[in-house]
Design an enzyme around this catalytic site. Structure first.
Site, PDB file in Angstrom:
ATOM      1  N   GLY A  28      -5.710  87.012 -29.891  1.00  0.00           N
ATOM      2  CA  GLY A  28      -6.556  88.104 -29.625  1.00  0.00           C
ATOM      3  C   GLY A  28      -7.889  88.002 -30.539  1.00  0.00           C
ATOM      4  O   GLY A  28      -7.679  87.313 -31.889  1.00  0.00           O
ATOM      5  N   CYS A  29      -9.105  88.553 -30.362  1.00  0.00           N
ATOM      6  CA  CYS A  29      -9.999  88.632 -31.146  1.00  0.00           C
ATOM      7  C   CYS A  29      -9.869  89.236 -32.325  1.00  0.00           C
ATOM      8  O   CYS A  29     -10.261  88.547 -33.623  1.00  0.00           O
ATOM      9  CB  CYS A  29     -11.249  88.627 -30.143  1.00  0.00           C
ATOM     10  N   TYR A  30      -9.538  90.556 -31.860  1.00  0.00           N
ATOM     11  CA  TYR A  30      -9.681  91.618 -33.432  1.00  0.00           C
ATOM     12  C   TYR A  30      -7.753  90.608 -33.959  1.00  0.00           C
ATOM     13  O   TYR A  30      -8.820  90.471 -35.876  1.00  0.00           O
ATOM     14  CB  TYR A  30      -8.986  92.424 -33.099  1.00  0.00           C
TER      15      TYR A  30
ATOM     16  N   THR B 110      -7.519  87.405 -34.765  1.00  0.00           N
ATOM     17  CA  THR B 110      -7.908  86.572 -35.417  1.00  0.00           C
ATOM     18  C   THR B 110      -8.894  86.929 -36.579  1.00  0.00           C
ATOM     19  O   THR B 110      -8.241  86.489 -37.856  1.00  0.00           O
ATOM     20  CB  THR B 110      -8.917  85.905 -34.659  1.00  0.00           C
TER      21      THR B 110
END
Lengths: 343, 343, 343, 343
Positions: free
Chosen positions: D148-150, D152
């Protein structure tokens, strides 16, 4: 009518003072100074004021200021140091929106602001103008230091915990996000739309001038020194501060929601949101309100307080007028009933 | 106190009506309806209203609406058609912010709105609520059609030229730029921040519903049919309309600045800026003002009029309240003294 | 590899040149100059370039520039006047992104730019670098004047009509909307986020420097003088120009869609959209493409052309590299295959 | 050439995959599926791709997908569960950008995603696609769960501290700020420009789905369970995540700057900024880079790590392609050399 003067009205806190005061039923704008804009109509510089005032900027004049009931300083740091003393002598009250009188320890002030403190003589009588903390002193004050924007949001968020001594020894954290108007109207590259929009960054991680001011206020509330990590961020919007506050209280069993609601039950400008809320900065845009939500993080039990203000209103000019209302015996909310602009 | 009802208060014109009315000294909010949000506190949906109203949304109820002095419709097109007639019969006045009664030719309305006109019987008595054009009729009206946002900005920009018959036979051009709030609060992909910010585009070049409304108004002013190319653009901001208007009058020798100043000298909500000005939409953000500048292009002599409004205030809810003030014999500016939020 | 120098690389067109050139397979950045930033690593000033170049700013040095195959000027007006001549003498080609060589009539240039023209001797050989108009000349040129941003969008939008002599005698209108990056990286109050966001305004209605440049190009295409009303607007976004172009051709029966498609069929960087389209500026953000849609307004028959570019790419640095590719016999699209960033 | 399929290409991660892959020198787009947009040209939906691909959306077809070398899933949660198994059987590799295979504990997944885990059989072989943590496993994997973005941004920020066991027992804090594109292209009121711009708010304070994923990764790095308070915020910009990470290590004497630089010395997509830096999200806009700065707060000694990514690139589609490169033996950076768009 209260006769009002403004020294240094060309910046964002100045025009915001004007926005509020031209519709204030008990105030009458009498003089507004600016050396650089002498003779210019205020409404030519700020067309939103066309039709609301015919005032022109004038150079600061001691007699004209002395003829006011109260003078607001919306000036760079240091200016109020040199002018406030004389104005006070004439019986006129002073409300300073700069940082000149916020920190009680003049040596500490000099360390953070990098210049000599120019008014140590009147510093002791300056009252820190956070009504939720100092209301009674404000009512009798001649000289008010209006709190900074970050300090207002952070202190109001932490006060109930600290005043009730609910936190064990620890370093608190304030992760704060500000709109760009906090940087003022100066022409700096970092505040250009092309630099500051569509981006977000922390700044001043090594230390920001609002840190000692916040710690001073938290210390007053706690009755002891409070450690704080304060990290400000620049965010791509005009107005608004969102303070996300972290504290750790493993064994604490208090009902935080009830605690906050009780603490602020009679505060006209602090709104404790229902449990589980996430206040958005736009819910206070243009208004003098501070909205707060208190949470406990489910996984860790950590206390997380969300506190939002409009940095130019409750964080500056609105709070300044709130102080004026108190000093002159008016209802505290006079002229401050703006509904936030949404959307 | 004027007892006020609002039908359909969940959209942007609804909440903007509320923002204005909660501080209106002569109005008292009595009922606000929404089928989908029945029972919800208005302030829970719009937290900017916390502390300003305790009203809850209710389902539309004929008796409750009939008990109001005036009912505002902030509804999708067609709703006022079906409800306004009955409300009027009870003696309650109606101010409709939708397009239902704006166009006097019901066939034309049906062509553009793609549905049958549901209130041909009361259409004749509807007054087009542009005070600068229809003030006297508004004062005596029972049913007001509040003008659209684009039509307000465009008509106010062209009126002085057309009323004085200064333009030769020609097609006028209105190149208009609107903030995204003009598209309403509906969840559409095109209005997402990720789609509409950092971009600008024209839309509805083939024909926009405001075209017949604008032409109707320009025709009233000119006393004859007026050709118009109207191109709207979606721009990456929340509020504001900027109309850039083009007309060609090769031999015209009139002093346009004087003409505009004279035409609007007594209008409280039209501000003719000094010659050479470029009004910015932010100068009217949150206010009911229309600011206008009139130019002649140096190279071509073409007349270029710049006209800006806040689409949610002078372009909708503020103008609706201005109409209410006129209908109830109040000072036209009552409750509409907001200074635009700047920055 | 083409050895490339850049004079004045600290502004937005400079950093955009760098963004394109560091990934250009046939170019090698050799020198970049800035007096104010001498010794500073380019990537320290523009962190997006970290890992892409180790170059440092140096003071302009005649020998180093002469050792390049081509030198780009991304400088304020006047600088290329004083330096380009000497560089050309050394056999190095020059691509100037400033306005110094755009206007063939030096007297006209002086009138609009308010300073003496410093290079009348080499002005005649400067080629106006709009490949869609001057491709063959560009291939053999030693000195290129890269078109301005507005002129690129407006000329590409009008060319097919003018080249085919389809318009009767008339004044054309170009209503143009630009992002704030068009104003450059200079620290001016008007470009601050707090001044330029959430607002839209026209500017320079009396006359903008791009007007004579546009008229020159339209004149070349039409084979005669063309009247133009050009009104630029500042819009709240970083990148993008949207030109809305108006022309009136009452009896014209041509298939405009086919005309435009034919005119630009072989142009790699002009995309004629399907009939009825509304190109958004974001569809070209970061790319060298110009997207065009041609309409006839249903009610009036007026021709309305929508033309969008990224002002920093096709409106400046991308077009400059397109010129370089042509001058050095490369495929015109080399290094310019960026897909616009969307969302 | 690697034959590539994309399942569900209509959202933001889908179009971002396309932006990267159309210019990837070793990949060939073969099929892209969407039930709702069957037959529509991808470039009609996303005009930035005009001229870059002629592909049309088709309904998912098992044979066509099986004929690909690799299939990306850019779908809502649950879709990859039902389709990935069959695709793998055909020998085609799968890179899933949804959360379906990110969490190794299927029961935990079900708790957070509120639906049954539909692919427990193949879950064990899924490799968590964070190259900086799992590079060797990725090279041999058939099934990748793109982080996921967060997760990472947060994991890359904490890894050096945890891998070296430098933190005492404590709850870590991740105060994260995301652009609105993280919410996807679905038409929801909260993502409208008029709701999300000019505002900032925290959300999901009670618990966000990325929390268990982050804790899983931090646990792998630390070799033990790690407590985390994770507070996400919605910020008014399109792209970008800024993670501000807090850890307390009172006695720690390590040179953190050197530690971070050493840890990431060979990582092509992690850039440790010089000491004292404040990375801005715009410095990675459109690029696959993660930029990190590590600080110690002067007043408290607390460790503060700033970590920024573009949520759609390193936080989704770019990282997916980075995984593809590794799986197919290409240079890890192939097709990922984009320079961030600045300004």
């Amino acid at each position: 009518m209260i006769k009002v003067g403004i020294v240094g009205g060309t910046g964002y806190t100045g025009v915001e003072l004007l926005r509020i005061l031209v519709n204030h039923p008990e105030a009458e704008l009498s003089v507004i100074t600016s050396r650089s804009e002498e003779g210019v109509r205020v409404a030519d510089m700020y067309p939103n004021l066309r039709g609301h005032t015919d005032l022109r900027f004038s150079v600061p004049d001691a007699d004209k200021l002395a003829a006011c009931d109260v003078v607001f300083f919306a000036t760079p740091h240091g200016v109020a140091h040199s002018l406030a003393g004389d104005i006070l002598k004439s019986g006129t009250r002073v409300i300073d929106l700069s940082a000149d009188f916020r920190i009680k320890d003049a040596d500490e002030w000099e360390k953070w602001y990098g210049q000599p403190h120019g008014a140590r003589d009147i510093l002791p009588e300056a009252v820190y103008g956070l009504p939720e903390l100092k209301r009674d002193e404000i009512k009798g004050a001649r000289l008010i230091a209006v709190p900074g924007c970050y300090p207002t949001a952070v202190q109001l968020g932490f006060l109930p915990l600290l005043e009730n001594n609910l936190l064990p020894e620890q370093v608190l954290i304030a992760d704060c996000k500000s709109g760009v108007s906090g940087a003022g109207r100066g022409a700096s590259v970092g505040s250009l739309l092309c630099e500051a929009s569509e981006s977000l960054m922390a700044y001043a991680v090594k230390g920001h001038r609002h840190l000692p001011e916040i710690r001073q206020g938290l210390g007053w509330a706690a009755g002891k020194d409070v450690g704080l990590t304060f990290i400000p961020h620049l965010t791509p919007m005009i107005r608004g501060i969102h303070a996300t506050l972290y504290a750790f209280a493993p064994g604490l069993e208090a009902d935080l929601q009830a605690l906050y609601e009780a603490r602020y039950a009679n505060e006209p400008f602090v709104d404790v949101m229902p449990a589980g809320s996430h206040p958005a900065t736009r819910s206070v845009k243009g208004s003098n309100m501070c909205r707060i939500a208190v949470h406990r993080h489910a996984a860790t039990g950590q206390i997380v307080v969300l506190s939002v203000i409009d940095n130019l209103v409750k964080g500056a000019s609105g709070q300044a007028v709130q102080n004026m209302n108190l000093m002159f015996g008016l209802d505290e909310t006079t002229g401050l009933n703006h509904v936030a602009l949404m959307p």
